[in-house]
Design a protein around this motif. Sequence first.
Motif, PDB file in Angstrom:
ATOM      1  N   PHE A  72       0.847  -1.195   0.000  1.00 14.57           N
ATOM      2  CA  PHE A  72       0.000   0.000   0.000  1.00 14.57           C
ATOM      3  C   PHE A  72       0.880   1.242   0.000  1.00 14.57           C
ATOM      4  O   PHE A  72       2.010   1.221   0.466  1.00 14.57           O
ATOM      5  N   ASP A  73       0.328   2.318  -0.565  1.00 16.81           N
ATOM      6  CA  ASP A  73       1.031   3.597  -0.606  1.00 16.81           C
ATOM      7  C   ASP A  73       0.871   4.287   0.747  1.00 16.81           C
ATOM      8  O   ASP A  73       0.189   3.781   1.652  1.00 16.81           O
ATOM      9  N   TRP A  74       1.461   5.453   0.901  1.00 17.52           N
ATOM     10  CA  TRP A  74       1.448   6.183   2.166  1.00 17.52           C
ATOM     11  C   TRP A  74       0.026   6.334   2.691  1.00 17.52           C
ATOM     12  O   TRP A  74      -0.844   6.857   2.004  1.00 17.52           O
ATOM     13  N   THR A  75      -0.186   5.837   3.889  1.00 19.96           N
ATOM     14  CA  THR A  75      -1.484   5.892   4.553  1.00 19.96           C
ATOM     15  C   THR A  75      -1.247   6.340   5.993  1.00 19.96           C
ATOM     16  O   THR A  75      -0.299   5.888   6.634  1.00 19.96           O
ATOM     17  N   THR A  76      -2.110   7.222   6.499  1.00 17.46           N
ATOM     18  CA  THR A  76      -1.976   7.681   7.879  1.00 17.46           C
ATOM     19  C   THR A  76      -2.737   6.746   8.807  1.00 17.46           C
ATOM     20  O   THR A  76      -3.916   6.468   8.587  1.00 17.46           O
ATOM     21  N   TYR A  77      -2.043   6.260   9.823  1.00 19.57           N
ATOM     22  CA  TYR A  77      -2.630   5.425  10.867  1.00 19.57           C
ATOM     23  C   TYR A  77      -2.478   6.152  12.193  1.00 19.57           C
ATOM     24  O   TYR A  77      -1.524   6.905  12.383  1.00 19.57           O
ATOM     25  N   SER A  78      -3.407   5.911  13.110  1.00 19.14           N
ATOM     26  CA  SER A  78      -3.288   6.561  14.422  1.00 19.14           C
ATOM     27  C   SER A  78      -3.825   5.652  15.510  1.00 19.14           C
ATOM     28  O   SER A  78      -4.586   4.717  15.266  1.00 19.14           O
TER      29      SER A  78
END
Length: 115
Positions: A72-78
């Motif tokens: 997967f490409d850049w993904t924001t997780y928190s």
Amino acid sequence: NSTSPGFSYWYQAFQGEMPNGKDLILSAKIKGDNLTGQGVSIAIRGDNSIPATSNGSQFMTTQGATSIQGTFDWTTYSVKLTNLSSDTKRLYVFLVYLPNTTGTVYFDDITLTHN
């Protein structure tokens, strides 16, 4: 790029004025290349003693709640740790390559904020 039955991690510790009673939010942009197995996770830990002991700490992780694996490409997780304990003395943020994982992971733009 790694293969391990154990796990690998990077962490940073903070010891100073704590945002007690606040919610902490750790976020990171993550990119995966053929991450198979358990994948990766991010985590926050607050300890009320130095050195750390197993009791008295607060801990939140994406592991078991959010699957971070595959390509997967850049993904924001928190991940959110609610109501930081008033006796917290040290905070840790972790970037974790979970057990039995293969593939490549990239982390960027890691932030820890409170509200």
